[in-house]
Scaffold this motif. Structure first.
Motif, PDB file in Angstrom:
ATOM      1  N   ARG A 238       0.841  -1.187   0.000  1.00 25.09           N
ATOM      2  CA  ARG A 238       0.000   0.000   0.000  1.00 25.09           C
ATOM      3  C   ARG A 238       0.875   1.236   0.000  1.00 25.09           C
ATOM      4  N   ALA A 239       0.402   2.264  -0.670  1.00 27.42           N
ATOM      5  CA  ALA A 239       1.050   3.562  -0.565  1.00 27.42           C
ATOM      6  C   ALA A 239       0.035   4.512   0.065  1.00 27.42           C
ATOM      7  N   VAL A 240       0.532   5.334   0.993  1.00 33.43           N
ATOM      8  CA  VAL A 240      -0.351   6.229   1.735  1.00 33.43           C
ATOM      9  C   VAL A 240       0.143   7.654   1.531  1.00 33.43           C
ATOM     10  N   MET A 241      -0.742   8.525   1.093  1.00 32.34           N
ATOM     11  CA  MET A 241      -0.353   9.909   0.830  1.00 32.34           C
ATOM     12  C   MET A 241      -0.829  10.793   1.980  1.00 32.34           C
ATOM     13  N   MET A 242       0.122  11.489   2.606  1.00 32.69           N
ATOM     14  CA  MET A 242      -0.237  12.418   3.686  1.00 32.69           C
ATOM     15  C   MET A 242      -0.018  13.853   3.243  1.00 32.69           C
ATOM     16  N   ASP A 243      -0.893  14.739   3.711  1.00 33.39           N
ATOM     17  CA  ASP A 243      -0.682  16.164   3.484  1.00 33.39           C
ATOM     18  C   ASP A 243      -1.342  16.938   4.610  1.00 33.39           C
ATOM     19  N   GLU A 244      -0.654  17.920   5.106  1.00 36.10           N
ATOM     20  CA  GLU A 244      -1.159  18.800   6.162  1.00 36.10           C
ATOM     21  C   GLU A 244      -1.735  18.035   7.343  1.00 36.10           C
ATOM     22  N   GLY A 245      -1.031  16.981   7.746  1.00 32.06           N
ATOM     23  CA  GLY A 245      -1.385  16.296   8.981  1.00 32.06           C
ATOM     24  C   GLY A 245      -2.488  15.269   8.882  1.00 32.06           C
ATOM     25  N   ILE A 246      -2.957  14.967   7.671  1.00 35.27           N
ATOM     26  CA  ILE A 246      -3.925  13.872   7.548  1.00 35.27           C
ATOM     27  C   ILE A 246      -3.576  13.008   6.340  1.00 35.27           C
ATOM     28  N   ILE A 247      -4.163  11.796   6.329  1.00 33.54           N
ATOM     29  CA  ILE A 247      -3.999  10.913   5.176  1.00 33.54           C
ATOM     30  C   ILE A 247      -5.067  11.314   4.171  1.00 33.54           C
ATOM     31  N   GLU A 249      -5.160  10.102   0.872  1.00 36.16           N
ATOM     32  CA  GLU A 249      -5.461   9.095  -0.131  1.00 36.16           C
ATOM     33  C   GLU A 249      -4.580   7.880   0.100  1.00 36.16           C
ATOM     34  N   GLU A 250      -5.116   6.691  -0.134  1.00 37.46           N
ATOM     35  CA  GLU A 250      -4.255   5.519  -0.095  1.00 37.46           C
ATOM     36  C   GLU A 250      -4.726   4.457  -1.073  1.00 37.46           C
ATOM     37  N   GLY A 251      -3.834   3.556  -1.418  1.00 34.62           N
ATOM     38  CA  GLY A 251      -4.179   2.506  -2.371  1.00 34.62           C
ATOM     39  C   GLY A 251      -2.954   1.697  -2.698  1.00 34.62           C
ATOM     40  N   SER A 258      -0.230   5.859 -10.495  1.00 30.00           N
ATOM     41  CA  SER A 258      -0.668   6.013 -11.880  1.00 30.00           C
ATOM     42  C   SER A 258      -1.975   6.792 -12.008  1.00 30.00           C
ATOM     43  N   HIS A 259      -2.873   6.554 -11.055  1.00 30.60           N
ATOM     44  CA  HIS A 259      -4.171   7.230 -11.163  1.00 30.60           C
ATOM     45  C   HIS A 259      -4.563   7.899  -9.856  1.00 30.60           C
ATOM     46  N   PRO A 260      -3.818   8.883  -9.408  1.00 34.18           N
ATOM     47  CA  PRO A 260      -4.201   9.543  -8.156  1.00 34.18           C
ATOM     48  C   PRO A 260      -5.526  10.272  -8.320  1.00 34.18           C
ATOM     49  N   ARG A 261      -6.363  10.144  -7.308  1.00 30.28           N
ATOM     50  CA  ARG A 261      -7.669  10.799  -7.383  1.00 30.28           C
ATOM     51  C   ARG A 261      -7.569  12.255  -6.937  1.00 30.28           C
TER      52      ARG A 261
END
Lengths: 273, 296
Positions: A238-247, A249-251, A258-261
């Motif tokens: 899994r890859a987990v994207m964090m920004d400004e102190g929260i998650i 998006e993950e998948g 390839s297809h970030p929402r």
């Protein structure tokens, strides 16, 4: 560096992963403030046994801070983190969270390996002494047993010739491999990697990633803060994207890269790819 | 003096320094010759080559008081430093107060207060103690306590600086391996801090060897008091010139030997650092090497 047969690294310390996919890390609504700065704003993450999770995100997004909360190097002010089913750093008393006794925190940390960006090897000890220090001091195993395990580990990370070498005389890549061996020697059920390759010269990144890939294949549970996309695609579940102190998006790495929402994920990925 | 001529080559610098030394010595001797004082150089030679029992016991006292006081100082310094950086505020306050008090008052006041002040009020009368068959008199005990407490305050700051010089990542790595704060301090941080601490510690002990002479105020018969008494009565009465040259030679011997020992300790602690043991300057060069570096 040659890859060994499966379970070589973990077998060296007698730490074959248990079967099953029970929850190893369970973080719920984790908040952290540095003074008035709200750095973690409700992080939720569940990691199962044998899972490899890669945390990505722009600097200042809180990913390293979150990682450090998992072994209580940072205190949290709200929410809870459980590792192996036990609250980390805190216990509940009359429904309130109270910081644990130091001894209990230390015991919990001994089950969680950590690999640092700047290696943090002990400079006054040789490679072997770095590895056997905690098993002897914390676990109380015998010098002979520790030495035997340490030598095996050094061999498996390709540093059999550096047993009596001090960290200063090792390259960055070699130091980081010793640091991984040091974490493994405690037979952790989970290893946290805090940007393990970002302080390395480019030609040394590969040797460290190789060891990490091997660990992942052997079934070690890993949480990795890293922007090594190749590594993530190859071994992460899994890859987990964090920004400004929260998650945000993950998948699977494939899907996320390839297809970030999210727009912020797209913007971030376009900068680092 | 040679530093004023950085252009001089090294061998030239050395001979210039030697020449200056000879000229100075000649001037002093000439000045001696012109005064009407009856010099008795035998007093200097005898005191150094054939020291009597008084001098030897003074030497022994100076040395043993220095070592014990410094040891107390180092131990207090380690605890003081850990107190100064403790998480608990009252512990920090206590450690800070200790440092503030003992660095803020003259050592002479502390020595006098601890021996006479505590003695006369009966808080502690400093009775003689027999330890391992050796009788330690009250004023010696008081002197050791005063010097140790005073030294501890300075060592607190030295040890604290040493601890703060260590990368916080070291403590974090130790903790992440399951070590408690205490264990991490003892096994990881303090051994590394020791490397930073030893040079100033050596300086402190050098000072301590000489500062013991302040114990004259409570009549501890150490080296200075011994020579002082020889000047006041006996066969060498009123020969301060010769007696205190001899005393100076004894103190120089002590500090010089300590300098050699310190160099050895520093070489040993250098293991694992960039400065490998054999790259460190040798003992002799370290002691007398300063002037040779001039001109580089």
């Amino acid at each position: 560096m040659t890859l060994h047969t499966p379970h070589d690294l973990l077998e060296a310390v007698g730490n074959l992963p248990e079967s099953g996919d029970d929850v190893i890390v369970d973080a719920t609504d984790v908040h952290k403030w540095f003074g008035r700065l709200h750095v973690l704003k409700g992080v939720n993450l569940t990691v199962r046994r044998r899972e490899v999770v890669v945390l990505i995100g722009p600097s200042g997004s809180g990913k390293t801070t979150f990682l450090r909360c998992i072994n209580h190097l940072e205190r949290i002010q709200q929410g809870e983190i459980c590792v192996n089913g036990h609250l980390i750093g805190y216990r509940t008393e009359n429904g309130k969270l109270v910081e644990d006794r130091e001894r209990e925190i230390a015991r919990q940390r001994s089950e969680i390996g950590m690999v640092f960006q700047r290696f943090n090897l002990f400079p006054h000890m040789t490679a072997l002494e770095n590895i056997i220090e905690a098993p002897i001091q914390v676990r109380g195993i015998s010098m002979d047993e520790a030495r035997e395990m340490g030598l095996k580990l050094l061999e498996r990370v390709g540093l059999a010739a550096k047993v009596n070498t001090y960290p200063q005389q090792l390259s960055g890549g070699q130091q980081q491999r010793v640091a991984i061996a040091r974490a493994l020697a405690m037979r952790p059920s989970l290893i946290l990697f805090d940007e393990p390759t970002s302080a390395l010269d480019p030609e040394m990144i590969g040797e460290v990633l190789d060891v990490m890939k091997e660990l992942a294949h052997e079934g070690m549970t890993m949480i990795v803060v890293s922007h090594e996309m190749g590594f993530a695609r190859e071994v992460a579940d899994r890859a987990v994207m964090m920004d400004e102190g929260i998650i945000i998006e993950e998948g699977t790495p494939e899907a996320l890269f390839s297809h970030p929402r999210e727009e912020r994920t797209q913007a971030f990925l376009s900068k680092i790819l | 003096m040679t530093s004023a001529h950085p252009g001089l080559s090294r061998p030239g610098t050395r001979s210039a320094a030697r020449l200056t030394g000879f000229v100075l010595l000649a001037l002093v001797l000439a000045a001696c010759g012109r005064s009407s004082y009856q010099y008795n150089w035998n007093i200097v030679v005898d005191s150094v080559i054939r020291p009597d029992r008084l001098i030897l016991s003074g030497l022994w006292l100076t040395l043993s008081i220095s070592v014990i006081s410094q040891l107390i100082g180092v131990i207090l310094g380690v605890f003081g430093a850990i107190g100064r950086i403790a998480r608990l505020a009252p512990v920090r306050w206590l450690a800070s107060f200790y440092v503030w008090f003992f660095r803020g008052t003259p050592l002479l006041v502390q020595i006098t207060f601890i021996f006479f002040g505590l003695g006369v009020t009966g808080v502690y009368r400093w009775p003689d103690l027999v330890l391992l068959g050796i009788t330690v008199s009250g004023n010696v005990q008081a002197g050791i306590v005063a010097l140790g407490l005073n030294e501890g305050a300075y060592m607190t700051e030295i040890v604290r600086a040493g601890i703060l010089a260590i990368d916080p990542g070291q403590m974090e790595a130790a903790k992440s391996l399951g070590m408690t704060y205490r264990k991490a301090m003892r096994r990881i941080v303090l051994p590394q801090a020791a490397r930073v601490i030893v040079p100033p510690l050596g300086n402190e002990f050098n000072n301590m060897l000489k500062t013991t002479s302040l114990l004259v105020i409570i009549s501890v018969p150490e080296l200075y008091v011994t020579f002082s008494r020889k000047n006041a009565s006996g066969p060498t009465v009123f020969h301060p010139f010769e007696l205190f040259i001899a005393a100076a030679i004894w103190y120089l011997l002590l500090t010089t030997i300590w300098g050699l020992i310190q160099a050895q300790i520093e070489r040993r602690l250098a293991r694992g650092t960039g400065a490998a043991a054999d790259a460190q300057p040798g003992m002799i060069r370290r002691l007398f090497g300063a002037q040779r570096e001039v001109g580089r």
